[in-house]
Write a protein that holds these residues in place. Structure first.
Motif, PDB file in Angstrom:
ATOM      1  N   VAL A  37       0.844  -1.188   0.000  1.00 19.29           N
ATOM      2  CA  VAL A  37       0.000   0.000   0.000  1.00 19.29           C
ATOM      3  C   VAL A  37       0.880   1.239   0.000  1.00 19.29           C
ATOM      4  O   VAL A  37       2.047   1.199   0.403  1.00 19.29           O
ATOM      5  CB  VAL A  37      -0.965   0.047   1.218  1.00 19.29           C
ATOM      6  N   HIS A  38       0.308   2.333  -0.444  1.00 19.10           N
ATOM      7  CA  HIS A  38       1.018   3.609  -0.417  1.00 19.10           C
ATOM      8  C   HIS A  38       1.181   4.031   1.043  1.00 19.10           C
ATOM      9  O   HIS A  38       0.273   3.812   1.852  1.00 19.10           O
ATOM     10  CB  HIS A  38       0.222   4.657  -1.202  1.00 19.10           C
ATOM     11  N   PRO A  39       2.309   4.619   1.394  1.00 20.86           N
ATOM     12  CA  PRO A  39       2.504   5.048   2.791  1.00 20.86           C
ATOM     13  C   PRO A  39       1.377   5.933   3.326  1.00 20.86           C
ATOM     14  O   PRO A  39       1.018   5.836   4.501  1.00 20.86           O
ATOM     15  CB  PRO A  39       3.837   5.806   2.743  1.00 20.86           C
ATOM     16  N   SER A  40       0.777   6.772   2.482  1.00 17.71           N
ATOM     17  CA  SER A  40      -0.317   7.632   2.960  1.00 17.71           C
ATOM     18  C   SER A  40      -1.547   6.807   3.344  1.00 17.71           C
ATOM     19  O   SER A  40      -2.289   7.174   4.261  1.00 17.71           O
ATOM     20  CB  SER A  40      -0.678   8.687   1.921  1.00 17.71           C
ATOM     21  N   LEU A  93      -1.120 -11.229 -11.109  1.00 15.22           N
ATOM     22  CA  LEU A  93      -2.188 -10.264 -11.335  1.00 15.22           C
ATOM     23  C   LEU A  93      -1.899  -8.955 -10.604  1.00 15.22           C
ATOM     24  O   LEU A  93      -1.985  -7.867 -11.184  1.00 15.22           O
ATOM     25  CB  LEU A  93      -3.527 -10.857 -10.885  1.00 15.22           C
ATOM     26  N   ALA A  94      -1.525  -9.038  -9.325  1.00 13.63           N
ATOM     27  CA  ALA A  94      -1.216  -7.833  -8.540  1.00 13.63           C
ATOM     28  C   ALA A  94      -0.026  -7.085  -9.142  1.00 13.63           C
ATOM     29  O   ALA A  94      -0.071  -5.861  -9.310  1.00 13.63           O
ATOM     30  CB  ALA A  94      -0.937  -8.209  -7.087  1.00 13.63           C
ATOM     31  N   ASP A  95       1.037  -7.812  -9.485  1.00 15.65           N
ATOM     32  CA  ASP A  95       2.224  -7.175 -10.058  1.00 15.65           C
ATOM     33  C   ASP A  95       1.908  -6.482 -11.376  1.00 15.65           C
ATOM     34  O   ASP A  95       2.363  -5.362 -11.630  1.00 15.65           O
ATOM     35  CB  ASP A  95       3.344  -8.204 -10.284  1.00 15.65           C
ATOM     36  N   THR A  96       1.134  -7.138 -12.218  1.00 13.73           N
ATOM     37  CA  THR A  96       0.785  -6.563 -13.518  1.00 13.73           C
ATOM     38  C   THR A  96      -0.082  -5.324 -13.352  1.00 13.73           C
ATOM     39  O   THR A  96       0.121  -4.315 -14.043  1.00 13.73           O
ATOM     40  CB  THR A  96       0.076  -7.617 -14.392  1.00 13.73           C
ATOM     41  N   VAL A 106      -0.080  -3.273 -10.825  1.00 12.00           N
ATOM     42  CA  VAL A 106       0.782  -2.212 -10.307  1.00 12.00           C
ATOM     43  C   VAL A 106       1.597  -1.597 -11.447  1.00 12.00           C
ATOM     44  O   VAL A 106       1.700  -0.377 -11.571  1.00 12.00           O
ATOM     45  CB  VAL A 106       1.701  -2.728  -9.169  1.00 12.00           C
ATOM     46  N   VAL A 107       2.186  -2.447 -12.284  1.00 11.43           N
ATOM     47  CA  VAL A 107       2.991  -1.951 -13.411  1.00 11.43           C
ATOM     48  C   VAL A 107       2.132  -1.127 -14.340  1.00 11.43           C
ATOM     49  O   VAL A 107       2.524  -0.025 -14.759  1.00 11.43           O
ATOM     50  CB  VAL A 107       3.664  -3.132 -14.146  1.00 11.43           C
ATOM     51  N   GLU A 108       0.947  -1.614 -14.664  1.00  8.50           N
ATOM     52  CA  GLU A 108       0.074  -0.890 -15.585  1.00  8.50           C
ATOM     53  C   GLU A 108      -0.401   0.422 -14.982  1.00  8.50           C
ATOM     54  O   GLU A 108      -0.571   1.411 -15.694  1.00  8.50           O
ATOM     55  CB  GLU A 108      -1.095  -1.773 -16.015  1.00  8.50           C
TER      56      GLU A 108
END
Length: 160
Positions: free
Chosen positions: A74-77, A149-152, A154-156
């Motif tokens: 997750v993003h730090p925020s 799926l998660a990695d793809t 995120v990249v997209e």
């Protein structure tokens, strides 16, 4: 009064094709996670994501918030909001890093330990039950698909 004609609620869903059928399962899982998380908030006082943070902080005291954000993907925020709520409710404590004011080390409180120990009715308890009765090879394949799926995604998202 008669029911209008249409598909039976007991009938299996129509085949939507491989991609849409898979997406339907993902949405069903997402909905179930959200519903269980809300029920957890009522039953034990924290949501699923909040309890996951408590579980990690309890196992790795002193871990900086940025590392927890990385572990949870997750993003730090996003994590900051969760941490503030947990701290406000006395479940975790933050200790500033004396070398870097932007960082804080996290610890669990006694009240947080009680939430950490409470497993009944949690997402984690359900995941544990399902994992315990699923063959190892099936779990590994599921992990591979979910990770890809998660990695793809995120990249997209970064490329958009």
């Amino acid at each position: 009064m008669t029911r209008p004609a249409g598909p039976s609620l007991d009938a299996p869903p129509p085949h939507l094709g491989e991609v849409l059928d898979f997406m339907r399962l993902i949405w069903a899982l997402d909905h179930a996670l959200q519903t269980t998380s809300k029920r957890m908030k009522t039953a034990i006082g924290v949501t699923g994501p909040q309890r996951l943070v408590i579980r990690i902080v309890a196992r790795f005291p002193g871990l900086p918030a940025g590392e927890i954000a990385r572990l949870l993907h997750v993003h730090p925020s996003t994590l900051t909001g969760i941490l503030k709520r947990l701290e406000r409710h006395g479940l975790i404590r933050r200790r500033p890093d004396p070398k870097d004011a932007r960082r804080a080390f996290l610890g669990i409180t006694e009240k947080g330990r009680r939430i950490d120990a409470s497993g009944v009715g949690t997402v984690e308890a359900t995941v544990e039950r399902v994992i315990s009765r699923t063959p190892r090879a099936t779990l590994e394949r599921a992990r591979e698909v979910l990770k890809a799926l998660a990695d793809t995604l995120v990249v997209e998202l970064r490329e958009a």
